[in-house]
Scaffold this motif. Structure first.
Motif, PDB file in Angstrom:
ATOM      1  N   VAL A 103       1.004  -1.112  -0.445  1.00 16.51           N
ATOM      2  CA  VAL A 103       0.004  -0.018  -0.186  1.00 16.51           C
ATOM      3  C   VAL A 103       1.348   0.931   0.028  1.00 16.51           C
ATOM      4  O   VAL A 103       1.389   1.714  -0.865  1.00 16.51           O
ATOM      5  N   THR A 107       1.158   3.083   5.691  1.00 20.81           N
ATOM      6  CA  THR A 107      -0.090   2.258   6.130  1.00 20.81           C
ATOM      7  C   THR A 107       0.751   1.007   6.513  1.00 20.81           C
ATOM      8  O   THR A 107       1.697   0.094   6.459  1.00 20.81           O
ATOM      9  N   ILE A 108      -0.061   0.973   7.905  1.00 15.43           N
ATOM     10  CA  ILE A 108       0.763  -0.371   9.159  1.00 15.43           C
ATOM     11  C   ILE A 108      -0.109  -1.649   8.606  1.00 15.43           C
ATOM     12  O   ILE A 108      -1.254  -1.503   9.158  1.00 15.43           O
ATOM     13  N   ASP A 109      -0.148  -2.440   8.894  1.00 18.57           N
ATOM     14  CA  ASP A 109      -0.043  -3.762   8.674  1.00 18.57           C
ATOM     15  C   ASP A 109      -0.275  -4.798  10.038  1.00 18.57           C
ATOM     16  O   ASP A 109      -0.679  -5.640  10.328  1.00 18.57           O
ATOM     17  N   PHE A 110       0.577  -4.177  10.845  1.00 17.55           N
ATOM     18  CA  PHE A 110       0.846  -5.201  12.136  1.00 17.55           C
ATOM     19  C   PHE A 110       1.341  -4.484  13.025  1.00 17.55           C
ATOM     20  O   PHE A 110       2.210  -3.842  12.610  1.00 17.55           O
ATOM     21  N   TRP A 111       1.286  -4.802  14.614  1.00 24.13           N
ATOM     22  CA  TRP A 111       2.071  -4.230  15.261  1.00 24.13           C
ATOM     23  C   TRP A 111       2.382  -4.776  16.677  1.00 24.13           C
ATOM     24  O   TRP A 111       1.270  -6.411  17.234  1.00 24.13           O
TER      25      TRP A 111
ATOM     26  N   ALA B  40      -7.413   5.116   6.313  1.00 22.78           N
ATOM     27  CA  ALA B  40      -7.016   3.423   7.039  1.00 22.78           C
ATOM     28  C   ALA B  40      -8.289   3.622   7.652  1.00 22.78           C
ATOM     29  O   ALA B  40      -7.855   4.525   8.418  1.00 22.78           O
ATOM     30  N   LEU B  52      -5.213  -4.018  11.219  1.00 22.69           N
ATOM     31  CA  LEU B  52      -6.016  -2.896  10.369  1.00 22.69           C
ATOM     32  C   LEU B  52      -6.757  -4.125   9.698  1.00 22.69           C
ATOM     33  O   LEU B  52      -7.055  -5.394   9.553  1.00 22.69           O
ATOM     34  N   TYR B  55      -8.227  -0.355   4.398  1.00 22.36           N
ATOM     35  CA  TYR B  55      -7.071   0.452   3.613  1.00 22.36           C
ATOM     36  C   TYR B  55      -7.609   1.006   1.849  1.00 22.36           C
ATOM     37  O   TYR B  55      -8.831   0.122   1.427  1.00 22.36           O
ATOM     38  N   GLU B  61      -9.036  -5.631   4.397  1.00 22.51           N
ATOM     39  CA  GLU B  61      -7.757  -6.623   4.810  1.00 22.51           C
ATOM     40  C   GLU B  61      -8.056  -7.840   4.512  1.00 22.51           C
ATOM     41  O   GLU B  61      -9.333  -8.230   5.332  1.00 22.51           O
TER      42      GLU B  61
END
Lengths: 121, 113
Positions: A103, A107-111, B40, B52, B55, B61
């Motif tokens: 993306v 854009t954060i997809d994992f924490w 997002a 998430l 987006y 997702e």
């Protein structure tokens, strides 16, 4: 399985320093932008800093600029946050977070699960 | 910096009913070059990190149930849960990623009525 494990959070006095670490596994760490995001107790999410995949680009929130330094060791799959001149308002859970590669770099997809930093005398 | 404002701050909805959360940005997060909204949505359950959900304002997702949907463009966005389940109790955050810093809304707490 993707994992981000933060450590280093503790109680520190105002004006003190602390270094947070985040060990990554389950993905090719050296390929990803990484972020730190914090959350004060009972409050919302606040972006702190980011670093690009090779460590050559860093950005900071105005509230921490000049006091915090983000860095990474791709050989050790580890992200760091050096925190100096700590203030009471820096008290928060600090999350290490991975940005997507599909993306944008923001854009954060994992924490990770987070590590608590408490600044108090 | 772009300011993100969510409404309402909290919301109570009955199981099986629709939940709607709004998010407004202080400036447009739509790019004219490829007509994409840099927006997002995240879900944060108690004691957990955020997750998430959506987006590009409307793309789910992988693994996110299809009862979650996002819509909107420019400065006004909506997250809709079509049929609320007990496991959807959480705080929901919108976030823009149009510029740096990427900022979050203040969060909307969703509860069961």
């Amino acid at each position: 399985e993707v994992q981000l494990v933060e450590s280093g959070g503790t109680l520190v006095q105002p004006g003190g320093s602390l270094r947070l670490s985040c060990v990554a596994s389950g993905f090719t760490f050296r390929s990803y932008w990484m972020h730190w995001v914090r959350q004060a107790p009972g409050k919302g999410l606040v972006w702190v800093s980011r670093i690009n995949s090779d460590g050559s680009i860093t950005n900071y929130a105005d509230s921490v600029k000049g006091r915090f330094t983000i860095s990474r060791d791709n050989a050790e799959n580890t992200l760091y946050l050096q925190m100096n001149s700590l203030r009471a308002e820096d008290t928060a859970v600090y999350y290490c977070a991975r940005a997507t590669t599909t993306v944008t770099s923001n854009t954060i997809d994992f924490w990770g699960q987070g590590t608590l930093v408490t600044v108090s005398s | 910096d772009i300011v993100m404002t969510q409404s309402p701050d909290s919301l109570a909805v009955s199981l099986g009913e629709r939940a709607t959360i709004n998010c407004k940005s202080s400036q447009s997060v739509l790019t004219s070059s490829d007509n994409k909204n840099f927006l997002a949505w995240y879900q944060q359950k108690p004691g957990q990190p955020p997750k998430l959900l959506i987006y590009w304002a409307s793309t789910r997702e992988s693994g996110v149930p299809d009862r979650f949907s996002g819509s909107g463009s420019g400065t006004d966005f909506t997250l809709t849960i079509s049929s609320l389940q007990a496991e959807d109790v959480a705080v929901y955050y919108c976030q823009h990623y149009y510029t740096t810093p990427p900022t979050f809304g203040q969060g909307t707490k969703l509860e069961i009525k």
